[in-house]
Scaffold this motif. Sequence first.
Motif, PDB file in Angstrom:
ATOM      1  N   PHE A 405       0.838  -1.190   0.000  1.00 22.51           N
ATOM      2  CA  PHE A 405       0.000   0.000   0.000  1.00 22.51           C
ATOM      3  C   PHE A 405       0.879   1.249   0.000  1.00 22.51           C
ATOM      4  CE2 PHE A 405      -2.561  -3.329   2.007  1.00 22.51           C
ATOM      5  CZ  PHE A 405      -3.694  -3.280   1.205  1.00 22.51           C
ATOM      6  N   ASN A 406       1.803   1.262  -0.946  1.00 26.82           N
ATOM      7  CA  ASN A 406       2.679   2.427  -0.990  1.00 26.82           C
ATOM      8  C   ASN A 406       1.911   3.655  -1.479  1.00 26.82           C
ATOM      9  OD1 ASN A 406       2.931   2.717  -3.970  1.00 26.82           O
ATOM     10  ND2 ASN A 406       3.928   0.735  -3.819  1.00 26.82           N
ATOM     11  N   ARG A 407       2.465   4.778  -1.164  1.00 25.63           N
ATOM     12  CA  ARG A 407       1.762   6.037  -1.422  1.00 25.63           C
ATOM     13  C   ARG A 407       1.504   6.274  -2.902  1.00 25.63           C
ATOM     14  NH1 ARG A 407       5.251   9.965   2.691  1.00 25.63           N
ATOM     15  NH2 ARG A 407       4.652   8.902   4.637  1.00 25.63           N
ATOM     16  N   LEU A 408       2.436   5.841  -3.738  1.00 23.96           N
ATOM     17  CA  LEU A 408       2.289   6.083  -5.170  1.00 23.96           C
ATOM     18  C   LEU A 408       1.073   5.367  -5.732  1.00 23.96           C
ATOM     19  CD1 LEU A 408       3.427   7.349  -7.717  1.00 23.96           C
ATOM     20  CD2 LEU A 408       4.842   5.312  -8.039  1.00 23.96           C
ATOM     21  N   ARG A 409       0.883   4.092  -5.357  1.00 23.10           N
ATOM     22  CA  ARG A 409      -0.256   3.343  -5.885  1.00 23.10           C
ATOM     23  C   ARG A 409      -1.564   3.872  -5.314  1.00 23.10           C
ATOM     24  NH1 ARG A 409       0.685  -3.005  -6.425  1.00 23.10           N
ATOM     25  NH2 ARG A 409      -1.021  -2.619  -7.868  1.00 23.10           N
ATOM     26  N   ILE A 410      -1.564   4.231  -4.035  1.00 22.86           N
ATOM     27  CA  ILE A 410      -2.774   4.794  -3.443  1.00 22.86           C
ATOM     28  C   ILE A 410      -3.128   6.108  -4.130  1.00 22.86           C
ATOM     29  CG2 ILE A 410      -3.755   5.786  -1.337  1.00 22.86           C
ATOM     30  CD1 ILE A 410      -2.128   3.759   0.255  1.00 22.86           C
ATOM     31  N   PHE A 411      -2.121   6.950  -4.360  1.00 23.72           N
ATOM     32  CA  PHE A 411      -2.364   8.212  -5.054  1.00 23.72           C
ATOM     33  C   PHE A 411      -2.867   7.968  -6.471  1.00 23.72           C
ATOM     34  CE2 PHE A 411      -0.662  11.385  -8.030  1.00 23.72           C
ATOM     35  CZ  PHE A 411      -1.327  12.517  -7.581  1.00 23.72           C
ATOM     36  N   GLN A 412      -2.279   6.980  -7.149  1.00 19.89           N
ATOM     37  CA  GLN A 412      -2.662   6.683  -8.527  1.00 19.89           C
ATOM     38  C   GLN A 412      -4.139   6.329  -8.621  1.00 19.89           C
ATOM     39  OE1 GLN A 412      -0.662   3.244 -10.080  1.00 19.89           O
ATOM     40  NE2 GLN A 412      -0.909   3.862 -12.206  1.00 19.89           N
ATOM     41  N   VAL A 413      -4.596   5.440  -7.739  1.00 19.59           N
ATOM     42  CA  VAL A 413      -5.974   4.974  -7.805  1.00 19.59           C
ATOM     43  C   VAL A 413      -6.958   6.040  -7.322  1.00 19.59           C
ATOM     44  CG1 VAL A 413      -7.599   3.292  -6.859  1.00 19.59           C
ATOM     45  CG2 VAL A 413      -5.353   2.548  -7.636  1.00 19.59           C
ATOM     46  N   THR A 414      -6.649   6.655  -6.185  1.00 19.26           N
ATOM     47  CA  THR A 414      -7.591   7.640  -5.640  1.00 19.26           C
ATOM     48  C   THR A 414      -7.690   8.884  -6.518  1.00 19.26           C
ATOM     49  OG1 THR A 414      -5.804   8.509  -4.228  1.00 19.26           O
ATOM     50  CG2 THR A 414      -7.288   6.867  -3.265  1.00 19.26           C
ATOM     51  N   SER A 415      -6.580   9.296  -7.117  1.00 20.00           N
ATOM     52  CA  SER A 415      -6.634  10.484  -7.974  1.00 20.00           C
ATOM     53  C   SER A 415      -7.491  10.230  -9.210  1.00 20.00           C
ATOM     54  CB  SER A 415      -5.225  10.906  -8.384  1.00 20.00           C
ATOM     55  OG  SER A 415      -4.575   9.870  -9.115  1.00 20.00           O
ATOM     56  N   VAL A 416      -7.371   9.023  -9.793  1.00 17.23           N
ATOM     57  CA  VAL A 416      -8.215   8.682 -10.947  1.00 17.23           C
ATOM     58  C   VAL A 416      -9.680   8.630 -10.530  1.00 17.23           C
ATOM     59  CG1 VAL A 416      -8.769   6.871 -12.618  1.00 17.23           C
ATOM     60  CG2 VAL A 416      -6.391   7.456 -12.172  1.00 17.23           C
ATOM     61  N   ALA A 417      -9.944   8.045  -9.353  1.00 16.88           N
ATOM     62  CA  ALA A 417     -11.329   7.948  -8.881  1.00 16.88           C
ATOM     63  C   ALA A 417     -11.923   9.332  -8.630  1.00 16.88           C
ATOM     64  CB  ALA A 417     -11.378   7.107  -7.608  1.00 16.88           C
ATOM     65  N   ILE A 418     -11.172  10.221  -7.995  1.00 15.88           N
ATOM     66  CA  ILE A 418     -11.683  11.563  -7.702  1.00 15.88           C
ATOM     67  C   ILE A 418     -11.863  12.363  -8.982  1.00 15.88           C
ATOM     68  CG2 ILE A 418     -11.112  13.764  -6.602  1.00 15.88           C
ATOM     69  CD1 ILE A 418      -9.720  12.140  -4.391  1.00 15.88           C
ATOM     70  N   LEU A 419     -10.892  12.276  -9.891  1.00 13.73           N
ATOM     71  CA  LEU A 419     -11.023  12.989 -11.164  1.00 13.73           C
ATOM     72  C   LEU A 419     -12.233  12.476 -11.942  1.00 13.73           C
ATOM     73  CD1 LEU A 419      -9.905  15.009 -13.191  1.00 13.73           C
ATOM     74  CD2 LEU A 419      -8.435  13.201 -14.096  1.00 13.73           C
ATOM     75  N   GLY A 420     -12.416  11.147 -11.960  1.00 15.99           N
ATOM     76  CA  GLY A 420     -13.593  10.597 -12.637  1.00 15.99           C
ATOM     77  C   GLY A 420     -14.878  11.033 -11.963  1.00 15.99           C
ATOM     78  N   GLY A 421     -14.858  11.073 -10.614  1.00 17.73           N
ATOM     79  CA  GLY A 421     -16.054  11.514  -9.899  1.00 17.73           C
ATOM     80  C   GLY A 421     -16.409  12.951 -10.196  1.00 17.73           C
ATOM     81  N   LEU A 422     -15.401  13.808 -10.351  1.00 14.59           N
ATOM     82  CA  LEU A 422     -15.658  15.203 -10.695  1.00 14.59           C
ATOM     83  C   LEU A 422     -16.193  15.335 -12.122  1.00 14.59           C
ATOM     84  CD1 LEU A 422     -12.504  16.867  -9.081  1.00 14.59           C
ATOM     85  CD2 LEU A 422     -14.859  16.914  -8.226  1.00 14.59           C
ATOM     86  N   LEU A 423     -15.658  14.529 -13.038  1.00  9.90           N
ATOM     87  CA  LEU A 423     -16.130  14.594 -14.431  1.00  9.90           C
ATOM     88  C   LEU A 423     -17.556  14.076 -14.567  1.00  9.90           C
ATOM     89  CD1 LEU A 423     -12.902  13.395 -16.282  1.00  9.90           C
ATOM     90  CD2 LEU A 423     -13.874  15.691 -16.312  1.00  9.90           C
ATOM     91  N   TRP A 424     -17.889  13.027 -13.795  1.00  8.81           N
ATOM     92  CA  TRP A 424     -19.248  12.454 -13.858  1.00  8.81           C
ATOM     93  C   TRP A 424     -20.090  12.891 -12.653  1.00  8.81           C
ATOM     94  CZ3 TRP A 424     -15.662   8.464 -15.721  1.00  8.81           C
ATOM     95  CH2 TRP A 424     -15.865   8.100 -17.059  1.00  8.81           C
ATOM     96  N   TRP A 425     -19.801  14.038 -12.098  1.00 11.83           N
ATOM     97  CA  TRP A 425     -20.420  14.469 -10.847  1.00 11.83           C
ATOM     98  C   TRP A 425     -21.957  14.428 -10.929  1.00 11.83           C
ATOM     99  CZ3 TRP A 425     -19.129  15.202  -5.984  1.00 11.83           C
ATOM    100  CH2 TRP A 425     -19.998  15.922  -5.146  1.00 11.83           C
ATOM    101  N   GLN A 426     -22.531  13.548 -10.060  1.00 13.56           N
ATOM    102  CA  GLN A 426     -23.984  13.421  -9.906  1.00 13.56           C
ATOM    103  C   GLN A 426     -24.716  13.391 -11.254  1.00 13.56           C
ATOM    104  OE1 GLN A 426     -25.485  12.862  -6.860  1.00 13.56           O
ATOM    105  NE2 GLN A 426     -23.330  12.678  -6.233  1.00 13.56           N
TER     106      GLN A 426
END
Length: 649
Positions: A405-426
């Motif tokens: 659970f290194n920081r790079l992989r956590i950042f990679q996944v969460t950043s994609v999820a948050i960016l996708g959530g903002l693009l498809w927001w509600q």
Amino acid sequence: MALLHNSTSPKPEETDTAMAELPKASSDNNFPQSLLQLSLFPILLKFEEVVYKVKLDKTKGVCYGTNAGTSSDKTILNGLSGMVCPGELLAMLGPSGSGKTTLLTALGGRLTGKLSGKITYNGLPFSGAIKRRTGFVAQYDVLYPHLTVFETLFFTALLRLPNTLTDDEKVQHVEKVIGELGLGKCRNSMIGGPLFRGISGGEKKRVSIGQEMLINPSLLLLDEPTSGLDSTTAMRIMTTVKRLASSGRTVVTTIHQPSSRLYHMFNKVVLLSEGSPIYYGPASTALEYFSSIGFSTSITVNPADLLLDLANGIEPSDSKIAIDLGDSSEQEKKAVQDVLISSYDKNISTILKVELCSSDVNNFTYGKDATTRNKVNVEQWCTSWGYQFKVLLMRGLRERRYEAFNRLRIFQVTSVAILGGLLWWQTPISHIEDQIAMLFFFSVFWGFYPLYNAVFTFPQERSMLIKERSSGMYRLSSYFLAKTVGDLPLELALPTAFTFILYWMGGLKPSPLTFALSLLIVLYSVLVSQSLGLAFGAILMDVKKATTLGSVTTLVFLIAGGYYVRQIPPFIVWLKYLSYSYYCYKLLLGVQYSEDEVYECSKGEYCRVADFPAVSSVGLSHMWLDVAVMALMLIGYRFLAYLALNRVR
């Protein structure tokens, strides 16, 4: 020849006496009593007229092991013979490419291809019983970088020592080995690797030797144990090896260029020149032998330096034999080698054959009770399947604790999820095109990401797998299952977090049941994708080739996933049914929408979701069939990976 009989090696009677004293000495050192049984089994190693050839592929410039006698064959070992008794240290000398490592590998029962000649252990061929009493230390240290010295030896002890010992007794044995090898100062230091610093090269070599010492091997084989080490560290390691031999073990080592201090530790020496033997006998009489055939020098030299010069076809400047072929150094080298080989055949080979025939294997056995004790369960595994699985799982989790659970992989996944959530927001259902695109993104991202991570798993562990399986440490099935189960926390935790973020930010159906089913489908797709990546890695065992194949495969699965191309021509429509992304996409649609559900397709007008082109092309029925197909993929890919690993030697 008298030189062969002036050996400093112990006689059979002396060896028996020395071995009989081992239990008392070991007991004084507080060894667990059950371990003593392993050291009461001396091995007399003989190799007679060993020949090994490889078949040259002239078009590719590679070699394949064979015993065929065609014009394209290259002889690696040419009629090597010798004998090593318990308590002796045999050193194999020769220049690079002379066949030292090949012979050592053959003696350890690890050489692929076919050998001609005869190698026996107490008069018997290589077997599982011998393998479990043999320690093999490779030239290059194969160790897990993120484990400490103690952890490395402890997990090895758990796997290689029998179930008759408790874990506490195994810990005591590990501590004893750490003390014997002088590793106390670095016992809690990580091994280290290319990306971060760990213990020194000499300490790594001692850890590798310690892994083999744990089983108190009767036969210890070492390939270049001093390679790349300074003279002081090399001396310390060889002193340890000499002490192991003196305690009654049969020890064989290859060594490239020993110092004079190291050379005088050897009981016997085998000198090789391009696969052919030019000397076999006591190390102390080697210079006397070569002087007797005309290759002597008036200056004081390291005996090993003179031997290696001769093996390279270089005669001493003040040699009694004058071989002058003008400016042709290659012809001069060939002439020197021919003289040495001829002298070996004339002076040593015949006497050696008589010695091999007259040596009595019975001198190296014990009474009825000890023999019976040593034969108990020698062909069985030291530990049970469940115990191996538990230890391997524990070791795998410990090894990956810094990278799982290194920081790079956590950042990679969460950043994609948050960016996708903002693009498809509600995104409302009226924008059904965007919702469907989001669901397809779920299937694509978690169809590709796990595959590329899994591709690295087995190629990176190939050396470790070969090393440990060659030692008979565990069953392949226990390793495979422990490895795949150990990867689950990483493989499932990140997609779970990803789904939590993107699902609720994207405004998908706010039903706990729908969310739970969607999460299970994503995790299901992750396991199938990981299985395919494991299969690619295990089949090819090359990261570049496996990632290339993975790229092509995932690209095809992306196109045929049911979103981009909806009317696939009939002659290639079968590609769609091979894509797990297609089934994941279809299942996500099935739990998100019902066949009777409607959406506002235009102002004041409602249409059925099932009639939307992107949905109707895949359908919302036969969900359990899709689940079953993915289950077959999951099992089939992992079984394929297991079969591929079974072929790794």
